[in-house]
Structure formats: C-alpha cells, structure tokens
Design an enzyme around this catalytic site. Structure first.
Site, short mmCIF file in Angstrom:
data_model
loop_
_atom_site.label_atom_id
_atom_site.label_comp_id
_atom_site.label_asym_id
_atom_site.label_seq_id
_atom_site.Cartn_x
_atom_site.Cartn_y
_atom_site.Cartn_z
N LYS A 120 12.29 4.04 80.73
CA LYS A 120 13.38 4.42 81.62
C LYS A 120 13.11 4.00 83.06
CE LYS A 120 15.15 7.29 84.78
NZ LYS A 120 14.53 7.90 85.96
N ASP A 138 18.42 8.38 81.30
CA ASP A 138 17.79 9.60 81.78
C ASP A 138 18.60 10.79 81.27
OD1 ASP A 138 20.02 10.17 83.54
OD2 ASP A 138 19.25 8.56 84.78
#
Length: 210
Positions: A120, A138
């Site tokens: 991420k 996220d």
DNA sequence: CTCCCGATAT
DNA sequence: ATATCAGGAG
C-alpha cells in the site's frame, strides 16, 4: 460489476471533491515516503502536525541519519506505533543511502524492500510522487469499494485487482485513490456515514437509513 | 494470527 | 468508554 457504474461514481466524486484539499504534506519523494510510513493507523492531521517540524530539519536520508533515533522518536511520539515507525524510518534512510544513492526508487519491487514499506505504501509513493496509475488500498478505499459493491473481497490485494480492472482506461485513473480516500474520510465514514448529504446516495447500493 | 500502542471522534 | 485512524512485520 459493470464498468459503467464505476465510471459514473468516479465522475460524481470528481465533480464534488477537490483533491487539492487535505492530504499528507511533503516536499519531495523522500518526505512523502516518510509521511506515508508514519501514517499507518493515524490521522493525516496528526501526521502533518508531526512532520511539519521534522521536515524543517530533516528532508533527506542523510538528515534523518544525522538526527539519530532518539530525536526522531521525539518527533513522532504523538503517532500510533511511534517506536516501530521511528525505527523503520531510520532503517529505510540507511538503506536508501547505502543501496539507492540516497534516492527513492521508482519500482514497487524495490520500494517494498524498504523496512516499514508494504504494498500500500509503495503504491502511494508510485502514484503521488512518480505519477503512476496505482490504486493503493487503505482502510478508506477498502470501505468505500465494499459499500459501493466494487468488490466482495476483503484482502487488499484482491480489492486492488478488482479496482484496477474497473479503473482501466478511466480518465481519472491517477486520482481515483485520492477521491475514494477523501470521500471515505469526510462522507462515507466508517462509524456514521453522512448518507443524507452524499452525492452518491441515489445510486449507492448500501445507503444507510436517514 | 498477534504485536505495535497515541490521538481523535463519537 | 471505545471504535477508528492514508499498515507492516513476524
């Protein structure tokens, strides 16, 4: 999942959200990387508050190394997991200095080798600093994607794959993750979503009672 | 799966 | 008082 609905949603968000607003503050690819590493399970407001002073005195790997672990910890003490984060920021600064000539690498394979940097975080750096069309998943992107029915998966990697397929060829491809994050933070909130004033209420398959 | 472990919103 | 916040590593 049909691509038309996805495009419709992205268009509505693009018209209703100014992506120039609140975001993690940074001055170069390195400070962006540090800010994102610090942002895990913390608010962007809190991260910006901490980095405002930190980046004034340290904005390169060498600066962080010179700062040392104790003063680094004192700067990020207000953030969740501050001890782990400070250790990772110092360690990744050493790795950048030793193996990457002090520069932030521009591939995901290299980025995820850095301590504290997962898929991420690497995707955020690639997207924001290097203008690559990645979709970092996220907590906000995950929640928004699930509520709108863009994915049935819960594993971030699966969600990312679903969103990438839907976003292929989309004119807003570079800011889709940012649109989703801002929508998730201010309107499609985790605890009390503001469906009454949501621009997507008419088309959302998961509208909460108002 | 657990650990990391502060500030803020509700 | 507790759920949540731009997650990652072991």
């Amino acid at each position: 999942m049909n691509k038309r609905f996805f495009e419709q949603v992205v268009d509505v968000l693009a018209k209703n959200i100014s992506t120039a607003e609140t975001e993690l503050k940074y001055t170069n690819p390195f400070t962006l990387l540090v800010a994102v590493v610090l942002s895990a399970q913390s608010t962007d407001v809190g991260v910006n508050k901490a980095t405002q002073d930190l980046f004034k005195i340290a904005s390169s790997p060498g600066d962080i190394i010179n700062l040392g672990i104790d003063r680094l910890v004192s700067h990020v003490k207000t953030l969740n997991y501050y001890n782990t984060k400070a250790k990772n920021v110092l360690a990744l600064s050493h790795m950048l200095a030793d193996e990457f000539g002090g520069q932030v690498p521009q591939t995901r394979e290299e980025l995820v080798r850095l301590p504290g940097v997962g898929r991420k975080t690497a995707n955020v750096v690639l997207n924001v600093a290097f203008n690559q069309p990645t979709i970092p998943v996220d907590t906000h992107v995950m929640r928004v994607a699930q509520r709108l029915g863009f994915t049935k998966h819960t594993r971030p990697e699966k969600v990312e794959a679903d969103l990438e397929q839907l976003a292929e060829g989309n004119p807003h491809i570079h800011k889709i993750h940012h649109l989703f994050i801002l929508h998730g933070r201010y309107t499609c909130k985790a605890r009390k979503p503001l469906c009454a004033q949501c621009p997507l209420a008419a088309v959302c398959p998961n509208v909460q009672a108002v």
